[in-house]
Scaffold this motif. Structure first.
Motif, PDB file in Angstrom:
ATOM      1  N   TYR A  52       0.958  -1.100   0.209  1.00  0.00           N
ATOM      2  CA  TYR A  52      -0.140  -0.108  -0.063  1.00  0.00           C
ATOM      3  C   TYR A  52       0.947   1.252  -0.057  1.00  0.00           C
ATOM      4  O   TYR A  52       1.808   1.180   0.769  1.00  0.00           O
ATOM      5  N   GLU A  53       0.687   2.211  -0.843  1.00  0.00           N
ATOM      6  CA  GLU A  53       1.265   3.496  -1.014  1.00  0.00           C
ATOM      7  C   GLU A  53       0.598   4.775  -0.801  1.00  0.00           C
ATOM      8  O   GLU A  53       0.703   5.420   0.020  1.00  0.00           O
ATOM      9  N   LYS A  54      -0.454   4.819  -1.651  1.00  0.00           N
ATOM     10  CA  LYS A  54      -1.434   6.121  -1.501  1.00  0.00           C
ATOM     11  C   LYS A  54      -2.673   5.801  -2.318  1.00  0.00           C
ATOM     12  O   LYS A  54      -3.087   4.902  -3.118  1.00  0.00           O
ATOM     13  N   SER A  55      -3.787   6.477  -1.622  1.00  0.00           N
ATOM     14  CA  SER A  55      -5.011   6.572  -2.347  1.00  0.00           C
ATOM     15  C   SER A  55      -5.370   7.735  -3.259  1.00  0.00           C
ATOM     16  O   SER A  55      -5.148   8.566  -2.837  1.00  0.00           O
ATOM     17  N   TYR A  56      -5.882   7.285  -4.105  1.00  0.00           N
ATOM     18  CA  TYR A  56      -6.634   8.577  -5.079  1.00  0.00           C
ATOM     19  C   TYR A  56      -7.910   8.353  -5.122  1.00  0.00           C
ATOM     20  O   TYR A  56      -8.720   7.464  -5.489  1.00  0.00           O
ATOM     21  N   MET A  57      -8.614   9.393  -4.962  1.00  0.00           N
ATOM     22  CA  MET A  57     -10.026   9.264  -4.576  1.00  0.00           C
ATOM     23  C   MET A  57     -10.927  10.061  -5.757  1.00  0.00           C
ATOM     24  O   MET A  57     -10.596  11.104  -6.121  1.00  0.00           O
ATOM     25  N   HIS A  58     -11.975   9.573  -5.973  1.00  0.00           N
ATOM     26  CA  HIS A  58     -13.297  10.312  -6.483  1.00  0.00           C
ATOM     27  C   HIS A  58     -14.314  10.788  -5.545  1.00  0.00           C
ATOM     28  O   HIS A  58     -14.421  10.075  -4.115  1.00  0.00           O
ATOM     29  N   ARG A  59     -15.097  11.418  -5.645  1.00  0.00           N
ATOM     30  CA  ARG A  59     -16.200  11.848  -4.674  1.00  0.00           C
ATOM     31  C   ARG A  59     -17.354  10.795  -4.564  1.00  0.00           C
ATOM     32  O   ARG A  59     -18.026  10.708  -3.505  1.00  0.00           O
ATOM     33  N   ASP A  60     -17.357   9.674  -5.486  1.00  0.00           N
ATOM     34  CA  ASP A  60     -18.419   8.858  -5.286  1.00  0.00           C
ATOM     35  C   ASP A  60     -17.780   7.298  -6.304  1.00  0.00           C
ATOM     36  O   ASP A  60     -16.559   7.470  -6.629  1.00  0.00           O
ATOM     37  N   VAL A  61     -18.446   6.553  -6.361  1.00  0.00           N
ATOM     38  CA  VAL A  61     -18.097   5.130  -6.719  1.00  0.00           C
ATOM     39  C   VAL A  61     -17.590   5.265  -8.168  1.00  0.00           C
ATOM     40  O   VAL A  61     -18.154   5.806  -8.916  1.00  0.00           O
ATOM     41  N   VAL A  62     -16.328   4.630  -8.350  1.00  0.00           N
ATOM     42  CA  VAL A  62     -15.604   4.534  -9.502  1.00  0.00           C
ATOM     43  C   VAL A  62     -16.264   3.461 -10.267  1.00  0.00           C
ATOM     44  O   VAL A  62     -16.161   2.366  -9.783  1.00  0.00           O
ATOM     45  N   THR A  63     -16.832   4.080 -11.593  1.00  0.00           N
ATOM     46  CA  THR A  63     -17.387   2.910 -12.431  1.00  0.00           C
ATOM     47  C   THR A  63     -16.665   2.659 -13.875  1.00  0.00           C
ATOM     48  O   THR A  63     -16.809   1.644 -14.448  1.00  0.00           O
ATOM     49  N   ASP A  79     -21.336   9.578 -10.303  1.00  0.00           N
ATOM     50  CA  ASP A  79     -21.749  11.086  -9.959  1.00  0.00           C
ATOM     51  C   ASP A  79     -21.545  11.986 -11.450  1.00  0.00           C
ATOM     52  O   ASP A  79     -21.858  13.335 -11.231  1.00  0.00           O
ATOM     53  N   GLY A  80     -20.905  11.464 -12.295  1.00  0.00           N
ATOM     54  CA  GLY A  80     -20.789  12.166 -13.429  1.00  0.00           C
ATOM     55  C   GLY A  80     -19.414  12.997 -13.847  1.00  0.00           C
ATOM     56  O   GLY A  80     -19.123  13.629 -14.634  1.00  0.00           O
ATOM     57  N   HIS A  81     -18.542  12.780 -12.754  1.00  0.00           N
ATOM     58  CA  HIS A  81     -17.070  13.295 -12.726  1.00  0.00           C
ATOM     59  C   HIS A  81     -16.237  12.211 -13.307  1.00  0.00           C
ATOM     60  O   HIS A  81     -15.975  11.279 -13.522  1.00  0.00           O
ATOM     61  N   LEU A  82     -15.219  13.150 -14.229  1.00  0.00           N
ATOM     62  CA  LEU A  82     -14.190  12.624 -14.781  1.00  0.00           C
ATOM     63  C   LEU A  82     -12.752  13.006 -14.533  1.00  0.00           C
ATOM     64  O   LEU A  82     -12.842  14.267 -14.481  1.00  0.00           O
ATOM     65  N   LYS A  96      -6.325  16.763 -14.232  1.00  0.00           N
ATOM     66  CA  LYS A  96      -7.510  17.584 -14.468  1.00  0.00           C
ATOM     67  C   LYS A  96      -8.793  16.874 -14.219  1.00  0.00           C
ATOM     68  O   LYS A  96      -8.882  15.518 -14.242  1.00  0.00           O
ATOM     69  N   HIS A  97      -9.864  17.639 -13.594  1.00  0.00           N
ATOM     70  CA  HIS A  97     -11.197  17.148 -13.277  1.00  0.00           C
ATOM     71  C   HIS A  97     -12.070  17.812 -14.077  1.00  0.00           C
ATOM     72  O   HIS A  97     -12.250  19.102 -14.173  1.00  0.00           O
ATOM     73  N   PHE A  98     -13.161  17.207 -14.371  1.00  0.00           N
ATOM     74  CA  PHE A  98     -14.410  17.701 -15.358  1.00  0.00           C
ATOM     75  C   PHE A  98     -15.619  16.975 -14.638  1.00  0.00           C
ATOM     76  O   PHE A  98     -15.758  16.180 -14.224  1.00  0.00           O
ATOM     77  N   ARG A  99     -16.618  18.020 -14.572  1.00  0.00           N
ATOM     78  CA  ARG A  99     -18.133  17.337 -14.264  1.00  0.00           C
ATOM     79  C   ARG A  99     -18.685  17.079 -15.759  1.00  0.00           C
ATOM     80  O   ARG A  99     -18.887  17.812 -16.455  1.00  0.00           O
ATOM     81  N   SER A 100     -18.364  15.789 -16.306  1.00  0.00           N
ATOM     82  CA  SER A 100     -18.768  15.530 -17.385  1.00  0.00           C
ATOM     83  C   SER A 100     -20.129  15.371 -17.774  1.00  0.00           C
ATOM     84  O   SER A 100     -20.713  16.047 -18.739  1.00  0.00           O
ATOM     85  N   HIS A 101     -21.011  14.828 -16.896  1.00  0.00           N
ATOM     86  CA  HIS A 101     -22.442  14.748 -17.118  1.00  0.00           C
ATOM     87  C   HIS A 101     -23.143  15.086 -15.558  1.00  0.00           C
ATOM     88  O   HIS A 101     -22.488  14.961 -14.590  1.00  0.00           O
ATOM     89  N   LEU A 102     -24.360  15.422 -15.617  1.00  0.00           N
ATOM     90  CA  LEU A 102     -25.144  15.548 -14.570  1.00  0.00           C
ATOM     91  C   LEU A 102     -25.446  14.308 -13.895  1.00  0.00           C
ATOM     92  O   LEU A 102     -25.846  14.164 -12.660  1.00  0.00           O
ATOM     93  N   GLY A 103     -25.492  13.247 -14.908  1.00  0.00           N
ATOM     94  CA  GLY A 103     -26.045  11.893 -14.526  1.00  0.00           C
ATOM     95  C   GLY A 103     -25.028  11.158 -14.453  1.00  0.00           C
ATOM     96  O   GLY A 103     -23.706  11.265 -14.424  1.00  0.00           O
TER      97      GLY A 103
END
Length: 230
Positions: A52-63, A79-82, A96-103
């Motif tokens: 284990y080294e480090k965690s990289y997170m999204h705000r919700d479940v990565v799909t 949650d639509g984030h890229l 870079k971080h984008f809010r790709s979709h609302l859904g």
């Protein structure tokens, strides 16, 4: 009578009175530590793997996770984030971080040359990104709910062909991402049912797709028919 040893007699404190205290007083008593509720559960949740080294997170479940040949990889969440990540000699670096979709992001594809990325959602929108420059190039609006998406062009081609299936029909539509038009350049019923999976083989310029009935089809991204040769 003997004289006082330590100075004048007037400097002595009168009988019955204490001399004032000189220097710091006694340390305050420490307050008892409040027990942390569910402390054992928190400790058991700490990562303890040897690698284990480090965690990289999204705000919700990565799909979705897609790897680019240009030393990037892209992750999408429910949650639509890229998020774009740059591969380094050791580890990775957030780019870079984008809010790709609302859904939720329901499809994520990267071109075989690693330069273009695409996401789809149930909001009838298709977002196309320039991977190297971390920029959104084009947004398409389609009249159907996208089912799956795949880039179907070889490196060096003029048209960046993008195959998008209709979730509720057997149609597959081909768009030119560089043209930025909402009108497909080709459409056809490749299967007898909705297409669930589409994968492109750039070596033979052939697409393999599977529908909801489990039927596999081979077809050319130019004609949307079975390849004539090769």
């Amino acid at each position: 009578m003997e004289e006082p040893q330590n100075g004048d007699a007037n400097s002595m404190a009168p009988d019955g009175e204490e001399e004032p205290m000189v220097g710091p007083g006694p340390a305050p008593r420490a307050r008892p530590k409040r027990p942390l509720q569910f402390e054992k559960a928190y400790l058991d949740s700490l990562p303890s793997a040897n690698m284990y080294e480090k965690s990289y997170m999204h705000r919700d479940v990565v799909t979705h996770v897609a790897v680019s040949a240009a030393d990037f990889f892209i992750t999408g969440s429910i949650d639509g984030h890229l998020k774009f990540w740059k591969k380094k000699a050791i580890g990775i670096e957030f780019a870079k971080h984008f809010r790709s979709h609302l859904g939720p992001i329901e499809g994520l594809a990267v071109s075989s040359d690693g330069l273009l990325c695409c996401t789809i959602s149930n909001d009838h929108s298709v977002k196309i990104y320039d991977v190297v420059n971390y920029d959104m190039m084009v947004m398409l609006r389609v009249p159907f709910v996208p089912g799956t998406v795949e880039w179907v062009y070889k490196q060096g081609e003029v048209k960046a062909k993008l195959a998008i299936s209709d979730r509720n029909s057997s149609f597959v539509h081909i768009y030119d991402a560089r043209a930025g038009s909402n009108e497909p350049i080709n459409s056809k019923e490749v299967h007898l049912g909705p297409v669930k999976v589409v994968k492109y083989n750039p070596v033979f310029d052939t697409v393999i797709s599977v529908d909801t009935k489990g039927i596999i089809e081979y077809w050319s991204p130019t004609t949307l028919q079975f390849p004539e040769s090769e």
